[in-house]
Design a protein around this motif. Sequence first.
Motif, PDB file in Angstrom:
ATOM      1  N   CYS A  95       0.834  -1.216   0.000  1.00 56.13           N
ATOM      2  CA  CYS A  95       0.000   0.000   0.000  1.00 56.13           C
ATOM      3  C   CYS A  95       0.861   1.256   0.000  1.00 56.13           C
ATOM      4  O   CYS A  95       0.540   2.232  -0.688  1.00 56.13           O
ATOM      5  N   LYS A  98       2.044   1.813  -3.453  1.00 58.63           N
ATOM      6  CA  LYS A  98       0.939   2.258  -4.321  1.00 58.63           C
ATOM      7  C   LYS A  98       0.577   3.708  -4.017  1.00 58.63           C
ATOM      8  O   LYS A  98       0.367   4.514  -4.923  1.00 58.63           O
ATOM      9  N   ILE A 102       0.350   7.088  -6.184  1.00 62.07           N
ATOM     10  CA  ILE A 102      -0.936   7.796  -6.262  1.00 62.07           C
ATOM     11  C   ILE A 102      -0.762   9.268  -5.888  1.00 62.07           C
ATOM     12  O   ILE A 102      -1.167  10.167  -6.627  1.00 62.07           O
ATOM     13  N   ASP A 128      -5.372   5.056 -13.173  1.00 64.30           N
ATOM     14  CA  ASP A 128      -4.203   4.446 -12.526  1.00 64.30           C
ATOM     15  C   ASP A 128      -4.335   4.470 -11.004  1.00 64.30           C
ATOM     16  O   ASP A 128      -4.025   3.481 -10.335  1.00 64.30           O
ATOM     17  N   ARG A 131      -6.798   1.797  -9.794  1.00 63.83           N
ATOM     18  CA  ARG A 131      -6.197   0.453  -9.834  1.00 63.83           C
ATOM     19  C   ARG A 131      -5.250   0.249  -8.658  1.00 63.83           C
ATOM     20  O   ARG A 131      -5.215  -0.823  -8.045  1.00 63.83           O
ATOM     21  N   SER A 132      -4.476   1.263  -8.344  1.00 61.80           N
ATOM     22  CA  SER A 132      -3.534   1.155  -7.230  1.00 61.80           C
ATOM     23  C   SER A 132      -4.257   1.023  -5.894  1.00 61.80           C
ATOM     24  O   SER A 132      -3.858   0.215  -5.054  1.00 61.80           O
ATOM     25  N   SER A 133      -5.315   1.793  -5.708  1.00 62.75           N
ATOM     26  CA  SER A 133      -6.047   1.680  -4.434  1.00 62.75           C
ATOM     27  C   SER A 133      -6.753   0.324  -4.349  1.00 62.75           C
ATOM     28  O   SER A 133      -6.875  -0.243  -3.259  1.00 62.75           O
ATOM     29  N   LYS A 135      -5.501  -2.497  -5.544  1.00 60.46           N
ATOM     30  CA  LYS A 135      -4.441  -3.438  -5.161  1.00 60.46           C
ATOM     31  C   LYS A 135      -4.135  -3.335  -3.670  1.00 60.46           C
ATOM     32  O   LYS A 135      -3.860  -4.331  -3.009  1.00 60.46           O
ATOM     33  N   CYS A 136      -4.204  -2.135  -3.143  1.00 59.54           N
ATOM     34  CA  CYS A 136      -3.973  -1.930  -1.716  1.00 59.54           C
ATOM     35  C   CYS A 136      -5.098  -2.566  -0.898  1.00 59.54           C
ATOM     36  O   CYS A 136      -4.846  -3.202   0.120  1.00 59.54           O
TER      37      CYS A 136
END
Length: 168
Positions: A95, A98, A102, A128, A131-133, A135-136
Amino acid sequence: MKSFVFSTVVFLVFFLLSSLVSADLISDTCKKTPSYNLCVSTLTADPQSSKADVQGLALIAVKKLVVEGTKTENEIKQLIEKTKDQPLLDALNLCADKYNIIVHYDFPVAVEAITKGNPKFAEGATVDAARSSDKCASGITSTPNLASSNKLVHDLDDIVLYIVRLLL
């Protein structure tokens, strides 16, 4: 005296009409997002929203997103310092990576793109960030406060994305 009264009435009518138009723009814009209530409360919390066009509303929303993303990044850093559980620490480190992207890349790109009237770049940056949040989110279910903060960032990001798409 009559001209003063007339001028005052004209001013009040104009003021009320412009307020109604801005409220309608906020409502109409937020109806096109996945989180109507969050969108309305986010936009109306900023006094500039009453005078904003759609681009201005996108800028207000992305600035709120930056604030919440930065808070979440700081929350992650604090949890990393306190956590001894290795699987949770691994998830928090993911996180942190990521959120570093972010907060320090995606959000500045989105702010600049909206400011400069280039919604396509803002769209890419918000996609983007979402998607990162996401994955977190998968690794932090055992930390409800962080999961809630991450969800708020994701929901605000969706709002920004939908508003930005109105500018395309």
